[in-house]
Design a protein around this motif. Structure first.
Motif, PDB file in Angstrom:
ATOM      1  N   GLU A 230       0.825  -1.213   0.000  1.00  0.00           N
ATOM      2  CA  GLU A 230       0.000   0.000   0.000  1.00  0.00           C
ATOM      3  C   GLU A 230       0.861   1.265   0.000  1.00  0.00           C
ATOM      4  O   GLU A 230       0.357   2.373  -0.181  1.00  0.00           O
ATOM      5  N   GLY A 231       2.163   1.074   0.209  1.00  0.00           N
ATOM      6  CA  GLY A 231       3.101   2.192   0.257  1.00  0.00           C
ATOM      7  C   GLY A 231       3.678   2.390   1.639  1.00  0.00           C
ATOM      8  O   GLY A 231       2.965   2.318   2.641  1.00  0.00           O
ATOM      9  N   GLY A 232       5.004   2.618   1.682  1.00  0.00           N
ATOM     10  CA  GLY A 232       5.602   3.041   2.938  1.00  0.00           C
ATOM     11  C   GLY A 232       5.218   4.501   3.158  1.00  0.00           C
ATOM     12  O   GLY A 232       4.607   5.135   2.303  1.00  0.00           O
ATOM     13  N   ILE A 233       5.570   5.036   4.302  1.00  0.00           N
ATOM     14  CA  ILE A 233       5.240   6.431   4.587  1.00  0.00           C
ATOM     15  C   ILE A 233       6.515   7.265   4.542  1.00  0.00           C
ATOM     16  O   ILE A 233       7.533   6.906   5.125  1.00  0.00           O
ATOM     17  N   LYS A 234       6.436   8.381   3.832  1.00  0.00           N
ATOM     18  CA  LYS A 234       7.616   9.230   3.646  1.00  0.00           C
ATOM     19  C   LYS A 234       7.897  10.055   4.890  1.00  0.00           C
ATOM     20  O   LYS A 234       7.009  10.699   5.450  1.00  0.00           O
ATOM     21  N   LEU A 235       9.143  10.012   5.319  1.00  0.00           N
ATOM     22  CA  LEU A 235       9.634  10.881   6.378  1.00  0.00           C
ATOM     23  C   LEU A 235      10.778  11.681   5.768  1.00  0.00           C
ATOM     24  O   LEU A 235      11.777  11.111   5.336  1.00  0.00           O
ATOM     25  N   LEU A 236      10.630  12.980   5.721  1.00  0.00           N
ATOM     26  CA  LEU A 236      11.635  13.844   5.122  1.00  0.00           C
ATOM     27  C   LEU A 236      12.454  14.519   6.217  1.00  0.00           C
ATOM     28  O   LEU A 236      11.895  15.149   7.116  1.00  0.00           O
ATOM     29  N   VAL A 237      13.760  14.333   6.159  1.00  0.00           N
ATOM     30  CA  VAL A 237      14.655  15.075   7.042  1.00  0.00           C
ATOM     31  C   VAL A 237      14.850  16.442   6.396  1.00  0.00           C
ATOM     32  O   VAL A 237      15.265  16.533   5.244  1.00  0.00           O
ATOM     33  N   THR A 238      14.533  17.509   7.113  1.00  0.00           N
ATOM     34  CA  THR A 238      14.531  18.837   6.509  1.00  0.00           C
ATOM     35  C   THR A 238      15.428  19.819   7.252  1.00  0.00           C
ATOM     36  O   THR A 238      15.778  19.606   8.421  1.00  0.00           O
ATOM     37  N   THR A 239      15.764  20.892   6.575  1.00  0.00           N
ATOM     38  CA  THR A 239      16.564  21.951   7.191  1.00  0.00           C
ATOM     39  C   THR A 239      16.013  23.302   6.759  1.00  0.00           C
ATOM     40  O   THR A 239      15.431  23.423   5.675  1.00  0.00           O
ATOM     41  N   CYS A 240      16.201  24.299   7.609  1.00  0.00           N
ATOM     42  CA  CYS A 240      15.803  25.658   7.220  1.00  0.00           C
ATOM     43  C   CYS A 240      16.739  26.673   7.848  1.00  0.00           C
ATOM     44  O   CYS A 240      17.290  26.454   8.928  1.00  0.00           O
ATOM     45  N   PRO A 241      16.938  27.800   7.137  1.00  0.00           N
ATOM     46  CA  PRO A 241      17.654  28.927   7.737  1.00  0.00           C
ATOM     47  C   PRO A 241      16.696  29.636   8.687  1.00  0.00           C
ATOM     48  O   PRO A 241      15.554  29.903   8.330  1.00  0.00           O
ATOM     49  N   VAL A 242      17.131  29.891   9.900  1.00  0.00           N
ATOM     50  CA  VAL A 242      16.254  30.463  10.917  1.00  0.00           C
ATOM     51  C   VAL A 242      16.057  31.954  10.673  1.00  0.00           C
ATOM     52  O   VAL A 242      16.990  32.677  10.294  1.00  0.00           O
ATOM     53  N   ILE A 243      14.838  32.423  10.903  1.00  0.00           N
ATOM     54  CA  ILE A 243      14.495  33.824  10.698  1.00  0.00           C
ATOM     55  C   ILE A 243      15.332  34.719  11.614  1.00  0.00           C
ATOM     56  O   ILE A 243      15.651  34.347  12.746  1.00  0.00           O
TER      57      ILE A 243
ATOM     58  N   GLU B  50      23.460  35.162   5.319  1.00  0.00           N
ATOM     59  CA  GLU B  50      24.086  34.659   4.092  1.00  0.00           C
ATOM     60  C   GLU B  50      24.783  33.328   4.340  1.00  0.00           C
ATOM     61  O   GLU B  50      24.726  32.420   3.513  1.00  0.00           O
ATOM     62  N   LEU B  51      25.438  33.206   5.488  1.00  0.00           N
ATOM     63  CA  LEU B  51      26.095  31.946   5.826  1.00  0.00           C
ATOM     64  C   LEU B  51      25.057  30.848   6.060  1.00  0.00           C
ATOM     65  O   LEU B  51      25.270  29.692   5.689  1.00  0.00           O
ATOM     66  N   ALA B  52      23.934  31.214   6.667  1.00  0.00           N
ATOM     67  CA  ALA B  52      22.874  30.226   6.907  1.00  0.00           C
ATOM     68  C   ALA B  52      22.359  29.673   5.580  1.00  0.00           C
ATOM     69  O   ALA B  52      22.193  28.459   5.416  1.00  0.00           O
TER      70      ALA B  52
ATOM     71  N   GLN C 257      22.401  25.306   1.376  1.00  0.00           N
ATOM     72  CA  GLN C 257      22.687  24.894   0.002  1.00  0.00           C
ATOM     73  C   GLN C 257      23.805  23.851  -0.025  1.00  0.00           C
ATOM     74  O   GLN C 257      23.761  22.900  -0.813  1.00  0.00           O
ATOM     75  N   PHE C 258      24.773  23.994   0.854  1.00  0.00           N
ATOM     76  CA  PHE C 258      25.892  23.052   0.911  1.00  0.00           C
ATOM     77  C   PHE C 258      25.427  21.632   1.240  1.00  0.00           C
ATOM     78  O   PHE C 258      25.874  20.662   0.614  1.00  0.00           O
ATOM     79  N   VAL C 259      24.518  21.480   2.206  1.00  0.00           N
ATOM     80  CA  VAL C 259      24.106  20.132   2.618  1.00  0.00           C
ATOM     81  C   VAL C 259      23.219  19.449   1.579  1.00  0.00           C
ATOM     82  O   VAL C 259      22.970  18.249   1.687  1.00  0.00           O
TER      83      VAL C 259
END
Length: 379
Positions: A284-297, A303-305, A310-312
């Motif tokens: 029926e399908g496995g369930i997707k788990l996405l490891v995510t990242t974000c630059p903090v507000i 710019e480094l964030a 982008q680097f990872v």
């Protein structure tokens, strides 16, 4: 005013003064000592400005909130040194589970100390909703699968994990059992006391409840069929509702369990250690788990964030992440061997069949679900 501003102001002052010197030299056939010294000053201040800028770049520090364990090891020993060499900046690693990192963001609201965070997609949806994530630069998404985009482009996937069925191939062979093929297998009485499922405070356990609800006519917007199936049949098979991945590994290795609801990356890591394990994607399908990242507000190094995010997701970093942490790459250009990709959700035939969870609904209901789970399933 920082040192770079001071240096640039000095440079402008010298240049303005040099304009007068140049007018004077136009009337004089040979350079004066004053004009010669002036040009030397221009060069000296220019070099000062450049060296000051470089020094400031080296002094900048990025605070990264991310997982502990093997993730922390890979980043501190390999990925972070690579990025530090490229940028001249420094990274301070702040380890913690997704919920811990989200709690830090909430506690520091309005005065964030973290610049970049790594969080599972469920809690990341909450972080985006609370307004803690800056929009990811569009260039970061170039070459990535569409599945890597989070709502409003406020975060980007770093790796794909599938929740499915992990099992001990030796025990299955000894008992003459076929490999599991469906989420409905969790209710099969032959697995009594040989099955472990995490509680729903754990992402894998939450996915098990959602999948069970779907198999019984419900879903995230009608979770009751899932609870009823656990109450009536599945819970009777469960030896322990184990939240710890380390303890789950022990249960497998000691032969106390033969089957669990677990992540593709967790099973691969255990299998790579020599354990006779395999990972089954339910039909029926496995369930997707996405490891995510974000630059903090409101980061003080925005710019480094953005550069770190982008680097990872770059091919080089993605290859290391896939082969070390067993997160399937989100970058389309990464190529893995058959052994490296074993058990991972790699390829359209698997990824396209993964079930997407609507966390906007889940996050608003999870508190009540947890209370019901404690009362009805883990009494």
């Amino acid at each position: 005013m920082n040192l770079t501003d001071v240096a640039l102001k000095a440079l402008l002052a010298v240049v303005n003064t040099s304009g007068s010197a140049q007018k004077e030299s136009a009337l004089t056939p040979t350079p004066t000592r004053r004009s010669t010294n002036m040009y030397k000053s221009i060069m000296a201040v220019s070099l000062l400005a450049l060296s000051t800028t470089a020094a400031l770049a080296e002094d900048k520090t990025l605070y990264l909130g991310a997982y502990g364990g093997s993730t922390e090891t890979l980043f501190n020993e390999t990925l972070i040194p690579m990025w530090e060499e490229k940028t001249g900046a420094k990274v301070v690693y702040v380890p913690g589970k997704s919920t811990d990192t989200l709690a830090k963001l909430r506690a520091q609201e309005g005065a964030q100390e973290l610049d970049v965070v790594f969080i599972d997609d469920g809690p990341m949806t909450q972080a985006i909703g609370f307004g803690y994530c800056e929009t990811v630069n569009e260039a970061t998404f170039d070459g990535l699968y569409d599945a890597a985009r989070m709502p409003e482009n406020k975060a980007v996937g770093v790796g794909i994990i599938a929740t499915g069925l992990a099992y001990n191939t030796e025990i299955f062979a000894e008992k003459g059992w076929d490999a599991p093929t469906s989420w409905t297998d969790l209710a099969d009485p032959k697995y009594k006391d040989m099955l472990s499922i995490p509680p729903i405070t754990n992402g894998y356990g939450l996915h098990a409840l959602i999948a069970t609800a779907m198999m019984n006519g419900g879903g995230v917007d009608d979770i009751e069929p899932g609870f009823k199936a656990f109450e009536d049949t599945i819970a009777e098979n469960v030896k322990v509702f184990e939240p710890s991945s380390g303890k789950m590994s022990e249960l497998f290795q000691t032969g106390e369990i033969a089957l669990s609801v677990w992540g593709s990356g967790r099973l691969k890591a255990l299998a790579d250690s020599g354990f006779p394990g395999a990972f089954a994607y339910p039909e029926e399908g496995g369930i997707k788990l996405l490891v995510t990242t974000c630059p903090v507000i409101d980061s003080d190094v925005p710019e480094l964030a953005q550069d770190f995010v982008q680097f990872v997701t770059s091919p080089e970093a993605q290859k290391l992440i896939a082969t070390t942490l067993a997160w399937a790459p989100v970058n389309k250009s990464v190529e893995l061997t058959e052994e490296e990709s074993s058990a991972l959700p790699v390829g359209a035939d698997i990824v396209d069949n993964l079930i997407e969870v609507d966390y906007a609904i889940v996050n608003s209901s999870r508190g009540e679900w947890t209370k019901s789970w404690t009362r009805r399933i883990e009494q």
